[in-house]
Design an enzyme around this catalytic site. Structure first.
Site: not given
Length: 432
Positions: A70, A278, A320, A347
């Site tokens: 978010e 993650r 990264e 992304e």
């Protein structure tokens, strides 16, 4: 402006009294988590509303976003609003140490970060007295009743953007319709991710004139930053080896990813997998899994580059992903082989990667369906499906190039919606 407590629903008044009593206990819990990430004590106290920076001159626009995803989704929006409003200053608040670290790396001009105050009278009161925002923008599902009511009472106008509520949350609010209407009535504008979220807000009692479908804000974000030095070093180290990425994976998914890579290695013995969990703090766990599968590996957190023998490169660092996406033509997005809800496909699409995803993408349901329809993404069900899809693209350059182009074009088309969101916010929040 006087406080609304006197005419607020009884449940809201009970909530205010309860949070006042429970704030010290809640603070101990959140402080412990922040200390575990070496956050300084002064900054931890921001959770109790104690500011660590002076309030800026000029009108302040406050953005609140709880999580990493978010928080990052609004940085491009803040930058674009900064272009539109050259006199404005911006504050972004979030709740986690990880979000603070990533925001610090990508902070837009005239913006500062603080940890959000706990939703209790003392912390919220201190926060608002210090910062005095002219407008406040809340992201996705952060419906903190006291924070919203007190901010509205301070004279600031409020907006909710990228709104998306779980069915559990919607059902919970609908049990208390008076309180739901009261909380949603704090917003001058509510922009939802999709039509379903709009219907949910209306079912909760939101004013239909204030609720609009605005699309997924994450689709309007700028491409992730790329470290050109790291990118060049990785390109040199890998050469022309077959390469794919598994990004934002969760427990239970890495096993399937590694199993799929074993099948890829049967066809392409020199292939390399970049595996980016993650949560990088799971590095030791994931490394053990890779080694149990008999695969050689190198780790980013150890400062290593892949050599000719590295079958897996463990990208166990934060911030990264943009570099990894710029490196590989194929990206599997985690959080989708298990019922987690998926992660942001814009992304890797912006980087021109062809995308693979599992079926569990409720967080981006309105995105993956059209992306798959364009050919920019393919859905897989398990390790066998994943291996087959990777092998199909690695062995067929022309279809892979078509999929990469479709993904990039899809992302570009969605980014054009940002100007409309800025216009709606400036009008509803009376920002000029």
């Amino acid at each position: 402006m006087p406080r609304t407590d006197a005419r607020a629903p009884g449940l809201f008044r009970v909530y205010c009294r309860a949070t006042a009593m429970l704030a010290p206990l809640a603070y101990r819990s959140v402080a412990r988590k922040l200390r575990a990430h070496d956050v300084p004590e002064a900054r931890i106290a921001e959770r109790m509303g104690h500011a660590t920076e002076p309030a800026p001159g000029g009108p302040l626009i406050w953005f609140h976003a709880a999580s990493v995803g978010e928080s990052l989704s609004v940085l491009t929006l803040i930058a674009r609003m900064g272009d539109r409003l050259p006199q404005a200053q911006f504050l972004i608040t979030s709740g986690t140490a990880t979000s603070a670290q990533l925001i610090a790396r990508r902070m837009p001009p005239r913006t500062r970060h603080q940890f959000a105050p706990l939703d209790a009278p003392g912390p919220v009161g201190r926060f608002l007295s210090h910062w005095r925002p002219r407008a406040a923008v809340f992201v996705e599902s952060e419906l903190w009743p006291l924070m919203l009511a007190r901010t509205r009472d301070s004279g600031a106008r409020l907006a909710l953007v990228n709104a998306r509520l779980s069915m559990k949350s919607v059902d919970g609010w609908r049990r208390f319709p008076d309180t739901a209407r009261f909380v949603l009535g704090c917003f001058s504008l509510m922009l939802t991710q999709n039509d379903r979220a709009r219907r949910d807000l209306l079912a909760m009692g939101a004013d239909p004139d204030r609720v609009h479908t605005g699309g997924n804000l994450k689709s309007t974000s700028d491409p992730l930053p790329v470290d050109e030095e790291t990118l060049a070093a990785m390109q040199t180290a890998l050469g022309d080896r077959p390469l794919w990425i598994a990004a934002s994976t969760h427990p239970g998914e890495e096993e399937q990813v590694v199993a799929a890579h074993a099948r890829v290695l049967e066809r392409h013995p020199d292939a390399c997998l970049i595996l980016a969990p993650r949560h990088p703090e799971r590095s030791a766990e994931v490394t053990a899994l890779i080694e149990r599968a008999g695969m050689s590996n190198a780790r980013r957190s150890a400062g290593e580059l892949p050599d000719d023998t590295s079958q897996v490169y463990l990208a166990d660092t934060l911030g990264e992903l943009g570099t990894w996406y710029a490196l590989a033509p194929i990206v599997f997005l985690g959080g989708s082989l298990r019922e987690i809800g998926g992660h942001n496909p814009f992304e890797p699409a912006s980087a021109g990667a062809a995308i693979l995803t599992g079926p569990h993408v409720t967080n981006f349901a309105e995105t993956f369906a059209p992306l798959i329809a364009t050919g920019g993404a393919v859905e897989v069900a398990d390790a066998d499906d994943l291996a087959a899809a990777v092998l199909r693209w690695l062995g067929n350059p022309a279809p892979l190039a078509t999929a990469r182009t479709a993904a990039r074009d899809f992302a570009i088309r969605r980014q054009e919606a940002l100007s409309d969101i800025v216009d709606r916010l400036c009008t509803a929040l009376e920002l000029g």
